[in-house]
Each structure stands twice: as C-alpha cells, then as structure tokens.
Design an enzyme around this catalytic site. Structure first.
Site, mmCIF file in Angstrom:
data_model
loop_
_atom_site.group_PDB
_atom_site.id
_atom_site.type_symbol
_atom_site.label_atom_id
_atom_site.label_comp_id
_atom_site.label_asym_id
_atom_site.label_seq_id
_atom_site.Cartn_x
_atom_site.Cartn_y
_atom_site.Cartn_z
ATOM 1 N N LYS A 177 0.836 -1.211 0.000
ATOM 2 C CA LYS A 177 0.000 0.000 0.000
ATOM 3 C C LYS A 177 0.878 1.273 0.000
ATOM 4 C CE LYS A 177 -3.533 -2.715 -0.023
ATOM 5 N NZ LYS A 177 -4.434 -3.208 1.003
HETATM 6 C C1 LIG Z 1 -5.482 -4.063 1.602
HETATM 7 C C2 LIG Z 1 -6.926 -3.839 1.546
HETATM 8 C C3 LIG Z 1 -7.776 -3.968 2.663
HETATM 9 C C4 LIG Z 1 -7.361 -4.566 3.955
HETATM 10 O O1 LIG Z 1 -6.236 -4.041 4.526
HETATM 11 P P1 LIG Z 1 -5.265 -4.958 5.424
HETATM 12 O O2 LIG Z 1 -4.386 -3.926 6.041
HETATM 13 O O3 LIG Z 1 -4.533 -5.885 4.502
HETATM 14 O O4 LIG Z 1 -6.089 -5.679 6.419
HETATM 15 C C5 LIG Z 1 -9.103 -3.610 2.521
HETATM 16 N N1 LIG Z 1 -9.590 -3.173 1.364
HETATM 17 C C6 LIG Z 1 -8.821 -3.059 0.263
HETATM 18 C C7 LIG Z 1 -9.431 -2.555 -1.004
HETATM 19 C C8 LIG Z 1 -7.470 -3.416 0.306
HETATM 20 O O5 LIG Z 1 -6.727 -3.346 -0.796
#
Ligand SMILES: *Cc1c(COP(=O)(O)O)cnc(C)c1O
Length: 400
Positions: free
Chosen positions: A196
């Site tokens: 991310k």
């Molecule tokens: C990564 C992600 C999540 C969840 O985040 P985590 O930190 O991995 O639990 C939720 N929604 C979307 C669209 C994501 O890409």
C-alpha cells in the site's frame, strides 16, 4: 524486437523477478524503529499517538485511530456505525474481501452494487438502485487509488440517511477536487500493508471528524475498555477501568507507528513517483493494440496504488496465457480482483444469485502491472518491452 517468448524457452526480458508492488524502507525508517526499541514503550504509546496526529493532519481529518490492520480498522468502523443483524451495507464487488467481510463480522449483510466500466468505481446510480429500507451505510472503494465520486455519493447517502465508510486502502495521498482523501466521508480507512502507499508492516487507520465515533473506535480496539473516569457508567476506585462493550485487541504497536510516521514523510514523493511512472506507462501503452489504459476522471488525483491494463474483449480467452507468458519474462503481473461474491464462502452463504455484469466482465479483462516507487527506469522499460513482446504474440489469434 521481442524474440521467442520465455514461456517457450526463449530468453526472458529480465533476469530477476520484478514484483507488482513492494515497500521502500529507508535508513531514516530503520532509525525510527530502532529509537522505539530503545524506549520504554514497545506497544501502543507515544509513537502511536504521534502517528495518528500526523495522519489526521495530513488528510485534514480531526481524528485518526490506528489499528493492527486495515481489516481490523474496517471492522471497527462498521461496529462504530452501529451495523448489526438485519442491516444492509452497500459496497463494490471489485475489491479485496475485507471491504465486505467487515459487514459480516458485525452480523450485517453486504450488498454488491456494480461499477462504472471506465473508472471501475462504484457509482452513485448503482448505490441508489441497491438501497432498501434496511440499508444503513455504503462502503465505496477507491479502487487502484482513484477516489469515487464523493459529492454525488454524499447526495444519495443524505437522501436515504446512510453513513459513508470509505475504503481508501489504496488511496492515501489521493485527492478529490483538490481535497485530500481522509475527510470526504464519515469514516475513512487506510491500510499500511507493505504494497500500500505507505507501510507499517501490518496496520490500518480510521480518520473521522466525529468525536463520539473517535471515542468508540479507540475503545473498540482495546476490548471495549475505557480508563477515563468521566466516561464510567458508575463511580470507580482509581485503579479500576470499565469494559463497556465487547471489543478486541486491535492495537498497533509503537514499532509500527514509528515506521509509519517516518514513511509518511515520503508519501508525497512516493505519490509523485507513482504518478510519473503511470504517465510513462500510459504513453507507452496508449497506442498498443488490444489494451486500454486506465481512465482518470476530471478533478481526481489518484494515488496510483495499482496500474491496470484492460485487455480488449477479443483477448479475454488469452489472458491466462498472457499472464503466464509475462510471469515467465520475470514480470510480476497480478489480477485485482475476482468479484467478492464469487468467492466460495460467499457462494455458500447466500450470494450465489448476485450478479454485477460490469465487474464480472472487467475481472476477465484486468491485468495489473508492476508499479511502486522503488522501481527504476530500467524496470519500467522491461515491463513495457515484455508487455509488447507478449501481446504481439497473442494478439490477432497468433499462437493459437
Ligand atoms: C489491503 C486492503 C484492505 C485490507 O487491509 P489490510 O491492512 O490488509 O487488512 C481492505 N480493502 C482493500 C481494497 C485493500 O486493498
């Protein structure tokens, strides 16, 4: 150019494998974590508070509450929004499972509303069409980093008295009409998973402008416990605390928060780099036959979490081969995402009649290419060369 495909024994475009996404950890990041290791606090202490203040300030929201993951943060947001049994929450099918799972955790029902064929984002029209008297909230997803249409979504939400919980896991650093993502919705979730925009290893955060939600979010991440005498239901001894509802241990550690705060210093640089790389790809792929480059709506600045090429319909049957051929060229392609309701768990639990034709079609056409700030010019050129080489082979029915 090109030559024999690596998948047929030719020489791959690259020697080493290029992943589709990756973190970028600097010397300053490491020093920030080391400082915490030598401090009295390892878990939720001053570094968490500081990271939350800095994230709130960056996004323009009044409050931020960090969590052990983005998924935990979404769970907390749904709990705080009062989602419970019998409540419906509308979300996009083109997302990671967590965007809908958070509704199930609270006993509610996710309702999937179809996406726009150009932006791949949930639309105000599809949201409105999915509203029933049980609808409590909507979870738009800023898929690939492009914000959904919040002005229009707000109008629908106000009309039907819905809360907006924004899944901005992809979109830290993005903006909508010159306003940063994070204060557009009632609550906004960011994820700090390593692929991310910035990372804390695992982690997530909710930003909000509402003080009462802020307090509930804080309490939810620590078992539903409060230590503030002013919030106690009855008079207490000075050593006592109150558990007032069933929460979880969803806390972020100071080690993670220190990394996140240090990463946040480079977020704008990261975003500009992603943007420049996306431009470079766009210029290379705009004229390539058989694919469509990502479409950006006016007035929105994407954080470019993902760069997705859309294959033309005639190419759908070849996607698996194209995927395998690019992988053999050492290009880490990916596909985001199978519509959530097509997952076996959802199919077994009452979602087997759901149909979002645009999302289903797009899922057949998508191909995610590597895009992350730490990649270099040679990496970008390798991706472009490999995509051209592979598409040249599979287009026009060649190789069949
Ligand atoms: C990564 C992600 C999540 C969840 O985040 P985590 O930190 O991995 O639990 C939720 N929604 C979307 C669209 C994501 O890409």
């Amino acid at each position: 150019m090109g030559g024999k495909l690596a998948v047929f024994g030719g020489k791959p475009v690259r020697h080493s494998f290029l992943p589709y996404g990756s973190q970028w950890i600097s010397k300053e990041d490491k020093e920030a974590v080391e400082r915490v290791l030598s401090s009295p606090y390892l878990t939720t202490g001053p570094a968490v508070a500081s990271f939350e203040r800095k994230t709130a300030a960056y996004t323009g929201a009044a409050y931020a509450v960090s969590f052990s993951s983005g998924t935990a943060a979404l769970h907390a947001a749904c709990f705080t929004a009062g989602i419970g049994k019998g409540d419906e929450v509308i979300t996009s099918p083109l997302t990671f499972a967590a965007s809908a799972n958070c509704v199930l955790y609270c006993g509610g029902t996710p309702v999937f509303a179809d996406v726009d064929p150009r932006t791949y984002l949930i639309t105000p029209e599809s949201i409105e069409a999915a509203v029933t008297e049980r609808t409590k909230a909507v979870i738009p997803v800023d898929f690939t980093g492009q914000p959904a249409d919040y002005e229009a979504i707000r109008k629908v939400a106000d009309k039907y008295n819905l809360l907006i919980i924004e899944d901005a896991a992809h979109a830290l650093g993005a903006s909508y009409r010159a306003q940063k993502v994070g204060a557009l919705s009632d609550m906004t979730m960011f994820s700090f998973h390593p692929v991310k925009p910035v990372t804390t290893g695992e982690g997530g955060i909710i930003t909000t402008n509402d003080e009462n939600w802020y307090k509930t979010l804080l309490q939810f991440r620590t078992h539903g416990i409060t230590k503030h005498a002013a919030d106690f239901i009855q008079e207490r001894a000075p050593w006592e605390y109150e558990m007032q509802f069933l929460g979880f241990n969803y806390r972020m550690t100071d080690l993670q928060a220190a990394l996140g705060e240090s990463q946040l210093d480079r977020l704008d640089t990261f975003t500009s780099m992603r943007e420049a790389y996306a431009d470079y790809y766009n210029n290379a792929f705009r004229t390539v036959k058989g694919v469509t480059i990502p479409y950006q709506e006016q007035g929105r600045r994407s954080s470019w979490h993902l760069y997705i090429l859309k294959l033309d319909e005639e190419m759908i049957d070849r996607r698996k081969e194209i995927f395998e051929a690019l992988t053999a060229e050492n290009i880490g392609v990916n596909v985001h995402y199978m519509p959530v309701y097509e997952q076996p768990y959802y199919q077994k639990n009452g979602f087997d009649q759901v149909s979002c034709p645009t999302a289903e079609k797009l899922y057949q056409q998508f191909l995610t290419l590597p895009l992350f700030p730490a990649m270099g010019q040679q990496d970008l050129d390798d991706v472009i060369e490999a995509v051209r080489k592979v598409l040249d082979y599979y287009r026009d029915g060649a190789g069949s």
